[in-house]
Design a protein around this motif. Structure first.
Motif, PDB file in Angstrom:
ATOM      1  N   VAL A 503     -50.079 -90.510  -6.765  1.00  0.00           N
ATOM      2  CA  VAL A 503     -50.311 -89.666  -5.773  1.00  0.00           C
ATOM      3  C   VAL A 503     -49.246 -89.124  -4.970  1.00  0.00           C
ATOM      4  N   PHE A 504     -48.272 -89.622  -4.774  1.00  0.00           N
ATOM      5  CA  PHE A 504     -46.917 -89.308  -4.151  1.00  0.00           C
ATOM      6  C   PHE A 504     -45.959 -88.736  -5.302  1.00  0.00           C
ATOM      7  N   HIS A 505     -46.342 -88.532  -6.581  1.00  0.00           N
ATOM      8  CA  HIS A 505     -45.316 -87.912  -7.423  1.00  0.00           C
ATOM      9  C   HIS A 505     -45.477 -86.170  -7.094  1.00  0.00           C
ATOM     10  N   ARG A 506     -44.279 -85.596  -7.600  1.00  0.00           N
ATOM     11  CA  ARG A 506     -44.032 -84.365  -7.201  1.00  0.00           C
ATOM     12  C   ARG A 506     -45.006 -83.332  -8.065  1.00  0.00           C
ATOM     13  N   PHE A 507     -45.647 -82.493  -7.591  1.00  0.00           N
ATOM     14  CA  PHE A 507     -46.612 -81.744  -8.396  1.00  0.00           C
ATOM     15  C   PHE A 507     -47.713 -82.390  -9.115  1.00  0.00           C
ATOM     16  N   HIS A 508     -48.201 -83.704  -8.491  1.00  0.00           N
ATOM     17  CA  HIS A 508     -49.388 -84.243  -9.153  1.00  0.00           C
ATOM     18  C   HIS A 508     -50.487 -83.980  -8.065  1.00  0.00           C
ATOM     19  N   ARG A 509     -51.820 -83.403  -8.659  1.00  0.00           N
ATOM     20  CA  ARG A 509     -52.857 -83.109  -7.908  1.00  0.00           C
ATOM     21  C   ARG A 509     -54.008 -84.230  -8.258  1.00  0.00           C
ATOM     22  N   VAL A 510     -54.575 -84.823  -7.290  1.00  0.00           N
ATOM     23  CA  VAL A 510     -55.688 -85.615  -7.493  1.00  0.00           C
ATOM     24  C   VAL A 510     -57.018 -84.635  -7.421  1.00  0.00           C
ATOM     25  N   GLU A 511     -57.636 -84.900  -8.598  1.00  0.00           N
ATOM     26  CA  GLU A 511     -58.856 -83.866  -8.894  1.00  0.00           C
ATOM     27  C   GLU A 511     -59.933 -84.654  -8.046  1.00  0.00           C
ATOM     28  N   ALA A 512     -59.843 -85.568  -7.227  1.00  0.00           N
ATOM     29  CA  ALA A 512     -61.175 -86.292  -6.563  1.00  0.00           C
ATOM     30  C   ALA A 512     -61.919 -85.116  -5.555  1.00  0.00           C
ATOM     31  N   GLY A 513     -61.186 -84.307  -5.328  1.00  0.00           N
ATOM     32  CA  GLY A 513     -61.989 -83.333  -4.319  1.00  0.00           C
ATOM     33  C   GLY A 513     -62.568 -82.243  -4.978  1.00  0.00           C
ATOM     34  N   GLY A 514     -62.533 -82.369  -6.395  1.00  0.00           N
ATOM     35  CA  GLY A 514     -63.163 -81.177  -7.076  1.00  0.00           C
ATOM     36  C   GLY A 514     -62.085 -80.274  -7.245  1.00  0.00           C
ATOM     37  N   PRO A 515     -62.045 -79.373  -8.506  1.00  0.00           N
ATOM     38  CA  PRO A 515     -61.031 -78.631  -8.824  1.00  0.00           C
ATOM     39  C   PRO A 515     -60.647 -77.305  -7.954  1.00  0.00           C
ATOM     40  N   GLY A 516     -61.700 -77.152  -6.913  1.00  0.00           N
ATOM     41  CA  GLY A 516     -61.352 -75.829  -6.059  1.00  0.00           C
ATOM     42  C   GLY A 516     -60.673 -76.349  -4.744  1.00  0.00           C
ATOM     43  N   SER A 517     -60.247 -77.608  -4.756  1.00  0.00           N
ATOM     44  CA  SER A 517     -59.639 -78.299  -3.461  1.00  0.00           C
ATOM     45  C   SER A 517     -58.349 -77.426  -3.199  1.00  0.00           C
ATOM     46  N   GLY A 518     -57.715 -76.848  -4.109  1.00  0.00           N
ATOM     47  CA  GLY A 518     -56.631 -76.394  -3.871  1.00  0.00           C
ATOM     48  C   GLY A 518     -55.193 -77.224  -3.755  1.00  0.00           C
ATOM     49  N   GLY A 519     -54.154 -76.557  -3.437  1.00  0.00           N
ATOM     50  CA  GLY A 519     -52.776 -77.171  -3.300  1.00  0.00           C
ATOM     51  C   GLY A 519     -52.018 -77.357  -4.452  1.00  0.00           C
ATOM     52  N   VAL A 520     -50.707 -77.518  -4.603  1.00  0.00           N
ATOM     53  CA  VAL A 520     -50.101 -77.598  -5.713  1.00  0.00           C
ATOM     54  C   VAL A 520     -49.171 -78.979  -5.785  1.00  0.00           C
ATOM     55  N   GLY A 521     -49.685 -79.931  -5.029  1.00  0.00           N
ATOM     56  CA  GLY A 521     -48.949 -81.368  -5.423  1.00  0.00           C
ATOM     57  C   GLY A 521     -47.819 -81.604  -4.664  1.00  0.00           C
ATOM     58  N   ILE A 522     -47.485 -80.868  -3.720  1.00  0.00           N
ATOM     59  CA  ILE A 522     -46.108 -80.737  -3.066  1.00  0.00           C
ATOM     60  C   ILE A 522     -46.351 -81.737  -1.584  1.00  0.00           C
ATOM     61  N   GLY A 523     -47.459 -81.643  -0.846  1.00  0.00           N
ATOM     62  CA  GLY A 523     -47.693 -82.496   0.268  1.00  0.00           C
ATOM     63  C   GLY A 523     -47.364 -83.619   0.236  1.00  0.00           C
ATOM     64  N   LEU A 524     -48.014 -84.580  -0.336  1.00  0.00           N
ATOM     65  CA  LEU A 524     -47.905 -85.893  -0.424  1.00  0.00           C
ATOM     66  C   LEU A 524     -46.506 -86.352  -0.906  1.00  0.00           C
ATOM     67  N   SER A 525     -45.906 -85.812  -1.919  1.00  0.00           N
ATOM     68  CA  SER A 525     -44.538 -85.938  -2.258  1.00  0.00           C
ATOM     69  C   SER A 525     -43.543 -85.773  -1.070  1.00  0.00           C
ATOM     70  N   LEU A 526     -43.809 -84.682  -0.395  1.00  0.00           N
ATOM     71  CA  LEU A 526     -42.934 -84.315   0.632  1.00  0.00           C
ATOM     72  C   LEU A 526     -43.178 -85.373   1.760  1.00  0.00           C
ATOM     73  N   VAL A 527     -44.243 -85.654   2.161  1.00  0.00           N
ATOM     74  CA  VAL A 527     -44.348 -86.981   3.198  1.00  0.00           C
ATOM     75  C   VAL A 527     -43.350 -88.012   2.571  1.00  0.00           C
TER      76      VAL A 527
END
Length: 799
Positions: A503-527
């Motif tokens: 979940v903290f890898h760069r550009f990795h998105r978790v699809e748990a929220g559905g495909p429309g949840s948005g995001g590019v997988g940066i936020g948690l990696s940046l945290v």
């Protein structure tokens, strides 16, 4: 030599009686020609010693008299080699002249009345097979006394331990080769080969000469083509001048190198590596002149060659991986530079966008139309969101380049955290979530990078609100003596166990929220990067359906006494409530509609992004159509069941069930099987278009789109749908079932008859009039019929 017990009965035939070629030789020996004289004259002690030596299975030798005349058994014959049979009756010093300097003093010591001797693993260079042979022995010398107590001879019991000594020595060489490292250095392959040569050079008794040639491309002079030769990379056991020749061997004509002075035989062993059609080189092994190249020696050479080939293979693999790692590092650096350059380039157009949009948002004396104000607000939010993505990309590139360095300053971390959380109040209210904050104010300001802390809080809270459909989001800050602990807990969809590690890898998105949840997988990696830059870490505790808790722990460093933190700055990276969180409309929006005349077309828009949903609604309503808008497939299905639209415009990427599943559901119901459906997607390309059409879509529009194109396509499909339904309706009115209904005494037939009487028309015209009333009033035909019959009945009753 004298002694008791003389008798003619002890002849050579009797004393050396028994089987074996050695005893036969002893019987035929002319002992009278030796210092011992005829056998018949031998003393009792000598005969007794002979009778002790001959039957032994251990190689035994008897030295007798001052000259140490030799008598030995069958087992000892194998020790003598080419010295047999001349060694029978021969003085020891004469038989073993080449080793007498080592063994003679020991024999003389015993003959002089000294103690017995025992020697282990004694190296002796013997001339037994026509060359000076390296051998190793374990042996003992024991005195044989006569009747007067004087030492008359020496018992020699010996064991050849050459094979054992050589085996251990060669095994140690192989073990040392196993310690050679194939990593490090500018040229791992050459370094490994030279290390191998050094090990073999230390094993000079088995490998008096060692050299490694590697296949290389060589250019002899300017203008010459490169030729592939075997080039010397290391050698040991060289001539006195310190050189080993030749330095190069043509790869097409591998010949044996010139031998050195000390070595008369060498072996060329090809170095074969998996994946290479030709040997990558040649190992030159000098053969010891003191050992025959027997099976054991050959096996040792083969093991050395195999080990060196393995080391070369490992070195080549290490070189490949090192070069690959260097290429990947260069690619990663290029990617980082690209992010930095592109992010910086984005800032100029963003500045030109945000400035005018901010000006347009400011209130003026002339009020703009509501639609225009909404459009400007949506554009401004989109530009702010884009700016945040640019800032995140810059931080990401800094993290990858190791340039995330905190700038600590006195900070009221409690107030700063509370300010960040409060920025989501509006978004939480719109989403129907309870946003709770439990902030420990602490005992004073701390040294902290404000910008990094704000980005950590904003990313975690934004994620929590985005992925929580109902329930609450709780933010807690605890200030311990030596650390700050921030936890963000939500009651959202949760994260599966298999995703938590990534979940903290760069550009990795978790699809748990559905495909429309948005995001590019940066936020948690940046945290994670920011927490590490602050000297801390971030942890996750989550389970699907139970929500998630992100916990950030960083060192708490108290600010110096008397220092006041800044209070005039707003949180760095300020975002509006719509910056990265869905603006979820109240559920009433889904049911809201603009009632109008029967000729207005109804369109259902299904889009999870609030600004785009609002934009589509404004765009379509401007064409005079009624528009209802919802954010997900479930709401859309409920809306269709309550009031069927004339056309559906749906995004594919939706939270929960996606647009394709929604389309399948519509096509599976008879009432909506012919309902026009246009799909919106961000995926460009022919394959994506074909995929959407194959699932039953009437049309497929790729984002970003031209507004005029979207309107034109919607209009075409509305008109085609109207024409299609008209034809279907006309066809249905002419079915046999309707004709039969006219002939029966049902409510419908009664209404038709009454209409025929009232308008003086035939049955078909009367039925068409009833159907027209039904369509104009949007009431079922049987209800119209019942109303006509009821009105007639009521009038009759009044009469």
């Amino acid at each position: 030599m004298t002694g008791s017990g003389f008798g003619n009965s002890w002849s050579a035939e009797r004393l050396f009686a028994g089987p074996g070629e050695t005893r036969e030789r002893l019987r035929r020996t002319d002992w009278a020609a030796t210092p011992l004289g005829p056998v018949e004259t031998w003393s009792v002690e000598l005969r007794a010693a002979v009778r002790t030596v001959l039957p032994s299975e251990v190689p035994m030798l008897l030295w007798w008299g001052p000259e140490l005349v030799q008598i030995f058994n069958e087992a000892y014959t194998r020790v003598l080699g080419a010295k047999y049979p001349a060694a029978i009756g021969e003085p020891g010093a004469q038989c073993w002249a080449e080793i007498w300097d080592e063994v003679g003093p020991l024999a003389e010591q015993v003959m002089a009345g000294g103690a017995s001797t025992y020697t282990e693993n004694q190296p002796l260079y013997m001339l037994r097979h026509g060359y000076l042979e390296e051998t190793y022995w374990t042996f003992s010398y024991s005195p044989v006394q006569d009747e007067d107590g004087n030492v008359a001879g020496v018992f020699v019991a010996t064991t050849d331990v050459t094979a054992s000594v050589l085996g251990e020595r060669r095994l140690e060489t192989l073990r040392q080769l196993g310690t050679v490292s194939t990593a490090g250095g500018d040229d791992p392959l050459v370094d490994a080969c030279r290390a191998v040569v050094r090990v073999l050079g230390a094993s000079g008794q088995d490998v008096p000469l060692a050299a490694i040639y590697l296949r290389r491309e060589v250019v002899d002079g300017p203008g010459d083509d490169a030729a592939e030769d075997l080039v010397l990379v290391g050698a040991a056991g060289v001539d006195d001048d310190g050189e080993f020749r030749p330095a190069r061997i043509p790869a097409t004509d591998v010949t044996q190198p010139v031998a050195t002075k000390a070595v008369t035989e060498v072996r060329l062993c090809p170095l074969i590596v998996t994946g290479h059609a030709e040997p990558v080189g040649v190992l030159v092994l000098g053969i010891s002149p003191y050992r025959a190249f027997d099976d054991a020696y050959r096996g040792f050479a083969e093991l050395v060659t195999a080990k060196v080939s393995t080391l070369i293979s490992d070195a080549l693999a290490y070189e490949f991986e090192r070069d690959r790692a260097a290429a990947l590092a260069e690619l990663d650096a290029a990617k980082t530079r690209f992010f930095q350059n592109v992010s910086h380039e984005f800032r100029t157009p963003l500045t030109l966008l945000l400035g005018p949009l901010e000006t347009l948002r400011e209130p003026t004396g002339d009020e703009s139309p509501a639609d225009q104000r909404d459009a400007i607000a949506a554009a401004y939010r989109a530009a702010v969101r884009l700016q945040q993505l640019v800032d995140d990309l810059l931080d990401l590139s800094k993290a990858e380049a190791g340039q995330l360095r905190p700038r600590a300053e006195p900070t009221d971390v409690g107030r700063l955290t509370a300010d960040c959380v409060s920025m989501f109040d509006s978004a939480a209210v719109q989403a129907g979530l309870a946003l709770r904050a439990d902030i420990d104010e602490g005992s004073g300001p701390v040294e902290l990078d404000r910008e990094m802390w704000v980005k950590i809080v904003l990313n975690l809270v934004s994620n929590a609100v985005k992925y929580t459909r109902s329930g609450s989001v709780s933010v807690a800050l605890r200030q311990d003596a030596d650390r700050l602990v921030l936890s963000v807990t939500d009651t959202g969809v949760g994260i599966p166990a298999e995703e938590r590690e990534r979940v903290f890898h760069r550009f990795h998105r978790v699809e748990a929220g559905g495909p429309g949840s948005g995001g590019v997988g940066i936020g948690l990696s940046l945290v994670a990067d920011l927490a590490a830059a602050l000297g801390g870490s971030v942890d996750l505790d989550s389970a699907p359906g139970r929500g998630s808790t992100f916990t950030v722990r960083v060192p708490r460093i108290p600010a110096p006494d008397g220092v006041t933190p800044r209070t005039d700055d707003r949180p760095v990276g300020e975002m509006t409530s719509s910056g990265d969180v869905d603006q979820r409309e109240p559920s009433a929006e889904a049911a809201a509609s603009h009632e109008s005349g029967a000729d207005r077309r109804r369109i259902l828009v299904v889009e999870d992004h609030p600004d785009l949903r609002a934009y589509l609604t404004r765009l379509l309503r401007a064409q005079g159509w009624d528009v209802d808008a919802v954010a997900d497939a479930e709401s859309a299905l409920k809306h269709v069941a309550a009031r069927t639209p004339h056309l559906v415009l749906s995004d594919i990427m939706l939270p929960g069930r996606d647009g394709i599943d929604f389309l399948r559901e519509l096509r599976s119901e008879q009432s909506t099987a012919r309902l026009p459906v246009i799909l919106l997607t961000a995926r460009a390309g022919t394959e994506s278009t074909i995929d959407g059409l194959n699932h039953g879509a009437d049309d497929y529009i790729v984002k970003p789109f031209q507004p005029s194109e979207l309107v034109a396509r919607v209009r075409v499909h509305l008109e085609m749908s109207w024409l299609r339904e008209t034809l279907v309706t006309d066809s249905e009115l002419e079915t046999e079932q309707l004709r039969k209904a006219l002939d029966t005494r049902t409510t419908l037939s009664q209404a038709v008859g009454l209409t025929m009487a009232a308008f003086q028309c035939d049955a078909d015209t009367a039925f068409d009039k009833l159907a027209s009333y039904s369509q104009n009033r949007n009431v079922k035909l049987r209800e119209i019929a019942a109303e006509v019959v009821a009105n007639f009945t009521a009038g009759t009753d009044r009469e």
